[in-house]
Design a protein around this motif. Structure first.
Motif, short mmCIF file in Angstrom:
data_model
loop_
_atom_site.label_atom_id
_atom_site.label_comp_id
_atom_site.label_asym_id
_atom_site.label_seq_id
_atom_site.Cartn_x
_atom_site.Cartn_y
_atom_site.Cartn_z
N UNK A 198 0.79 -1.22 0.00
CA UNK A 198 0.00 0.00 0.00
C UNK A 198 0.82 1.27 0.00
N UNK A 199 2.03 1.22 -0.58
CA UNK A 199 2.91 2.39 -0.54
C UNK A 199 2.88 3.18 -1.85
N UNK A 200 2.06 2.75 -2.81
CA UNK A 200 2.00 3.45 -4.09
C UNK A 200 0.74 4.30 -4.18
N UNK A 201 0.88 5.46 -4.75
CA UNK A 201 -0.20 6.43 -4.88
C UNK A 201 -1.22 5.97 -5.91
N UNK A 202 -2.50 6.07 -5.57
CA UNK A 202 -3.54 5.79 -6.56
C UNK A 202 -3.56 6.93 -7.57
N UNK A 203 -3.42 6.57 -8.84
CA UNK A 203 -3.31 7.57 -9.90
C UNK A 203 -4.69 7.82 -10.50
N UNK A 204 -5.28 8.91 -10.12
CA UNK A 204 -6.65 9.23 -10.54
C UNK A 204 -6.71 10.38 -11.54
N UNK A 205 -5.59 11.10 -11.71
CA UNK A 205 -5.60 12.30 -12.54
C UNK A 205 -4.67 12.20 -13.74
N UNK A 206 -4.44 10.99 -14.22
CA UNK A 206 -3.62 10.79 -15.41
C UNK A 206 -4.54 10.56 -16.61
N UNK A 207 -4.29 11.27 -17.70
CA UNK A 207 -5.08 11.08 -18.92
C UNK A 207 -4.67 9.76 -19.57
N UNK A 208 -5.58 8.81 -19.63
CA UNK A 208 -5.28 7.50 -20.22
C UNK A 208 -6.10 7.24 -21.48
N UNK A 209 -6.69 8.30 -22.03
CA UNK A 209 -7.59 8.13 -23.18
C UNK A 209 -6.88 7.66 -24.44
N UNK A 210 -5.56 7.85 -24.52
CA UNK A 210 -4.81 7.49 -25.71
C UNK A 210 -3.92 6.28 -25.47
N UNK A 211 -4.34 5.44 -24.50
CA UNK A 211 -3.55 4.27 -24.11
C UNK A 211 -4.42 3.02 -24.22
#
Length: 431
Positions: free
Chosen positions: A116-129
């Motif tokens: 549980x030491x990694x940040x939840x990534x909620x604000x990364x644009x993944x629309x082109x992945x």
């Protein structure tokens, strides 16, 4: 030095970690579009990675471009050789002194996710992945890392050995394991070169996928039965008897050989299992324009070849960072901007952002272009991602090598080796 950008070179000794602070002058903080520096709180981030001097230079260029875009954020780079990076990072996380942004490898990401030491990534644009690639950084459906690029496991073919044996290169969208057996045995008989090189455990993962299984399950358990494992060991033993694989002594030699001294790089094998990003280096070492081929399938359909997109590496945030918004801003810039992509090029794999990938591919040539075209063509075939590697994978990989050698030296039967290997795998995963 006013306005200096910094990086830290990290290395690991046998009993201690030495830190050496180094400064490197970079661009200024006067870029347009970066906002009013005086009106925003100044934020200091740390970003750590492993890799070569080339990667260090590429990463520093990305940092400078990011700081030009966001003058209120300063990023200090920390880099190390692979051998020391993982131990150092584990120590830093344990002491709550880990960098805000970290580069991670598939082999270790589950360990950090489980802690549980990694940040939840909620604000990364993944629309082109591609979603199947993006899943490589997810734990229980939560995005805790973003792959920087992708590879695929292929067979590098030496066309000169095929010509010498009078054998045509196969159509890799339709060839089967029966075709593979016939081709490799003919080449061995006609040239004395081996059909292929030492089958790393990653090939076993491909084979498991072709059986409709995964070598490791979603919950981190060993995914094959003793009987299936025995079948794999028996297949490898049969290949060694037919000349498809080298003899036991050469297989041991191959385990410790550098890439430049491998069987495929020295013209002693017609096919060599390798990751796509290694094609340019293997081509240079062999002096032959090697041809990457998809893995054979049991059916002759490309969709059944068992390949998956492997993360070359991933970038993640520290859950303990004081600046989660800025961390995600940097990761988004790193993954989604053409500027960062053109600094990285293919050093961290073929970029996962499709727009960035197009920009990078437009700048590469020769074998890098071949890799890019192959990865692009695999996109329509690969629909099933590979589960995250379990904690203990390294020990299981070592165990696989040990028992495979026991089979090849005929000190154990495939059945005995399979039973022992499965027991070892379950023990390592259980602990």
């Amino acid at each position: 030095m006013t306005g200096t950008k910094k990086f830290t070179r990290l290395s690991a000794a046998a009993a201690a970690v030495a830190l050496l602070a180094v400064t490197a002058c970079g661009g200024g903080n006067n870029a347009e579009g970066g906002g009013d520096e005086d009106s925003q709180e100044q934020v200091q981030l740390r970003f750590a990675w492993w890799g070569s001097e080339l990667r260090q230079a590429n990463s520093m260029a990305i940092i400078e471009a990011f700081e030009d875009e966001y003058p209120h954020i300063s990023v200090e780079g920390e880099f190390a050789d692979w051998a020391g990076y993982q131990d150092l990072l584990a120590t830093q996380f344990a002491s709550r002194d880990a960098p805000d942004i970290v580069q991670l490898d598939d082999e270790f990401i589950r360990e950090y996710a489980d802690r549980g030491v990694l940040l939840e990534l909620t604000d990364i644009d993944t629309s082109d992945i591609d979603p199947t690639i993006l899943e490589g950084g997810q734990a229980e459906g939560v995005q805790i890392a973003i792959p920087t690029g992708v590879n695929a496991l292929v067979m590098m073919a030496n066309p000169e050995l095929f010509d010498e044996a009078g054998v045509e290169l196969p159509d890799d969208t339709t060839w089967t394991w029966d075709d593979f057996d016939e081709i490799t045995q003919t080449i061995h008989e006609e040239t004395e070169a081996f059909g292929t090189n030492n089958p790393i455990m990653q090939v076993m993962r491909v084979w498991a996928r072709q059986q409709g299984e995964h070598l490791f399950t979603e919950d981190g358990q060993y995914g094959l039965s003793v009987e299936q494992t025995e079948e794999w060991f028996q297949t490898l033993y049969d290949w060694s008897q037919a000349g498809t694989l080298p003899n036991a002594s050469l297989m041991v030699e191959e385990e410790s050989a550098t890439m430049e001294d491998s069987l495929i790089a020295t013209g002693r094998a017609a096919l060599g299992t390798s990751w796509t990003n290694q094609l340019p280096a293997l081509t240079t070492a062999s002096g032959v324009d090697l041809v990457p081929l998809r893995m054979p399938s049991p059916t002759g359909n490309a969709e059944d070849n068992g390949l998956w997109f492997k993360n070359t590496m991933l970038i993640a945030g520290n859950a303990g960072t004081e600046h989660p918004e800025e961390v995600q801003l940097f990761i988004d810039f790193f993954i989604n901007t053409e500027e960062a992509g053109l600094h990285n090029m293919m050093d961290r794999g073929l970029p996962i952002n499709e727009t960035v990938r197009a920009a990078v591919v437009d700048q590469v040539d020769a074998q890098d272009q071949v890799v890019a075209e192959l990865i692009d063509s695999l996109g329509g075939e690969i629909t099933d991602p590979e589960p995250m590697l379990p904690v203990g994978y390294g020990a299981i990989s070592d165990s696989y090598t040990r028992y495979l050698q026991e089979v090849m030296f005929e000190r154990m039967t495939p059945a005995e080796a399979a039973e022992a290997f499965v027991a070892d795998a379950e023990s390592n995963l259980g602990s």
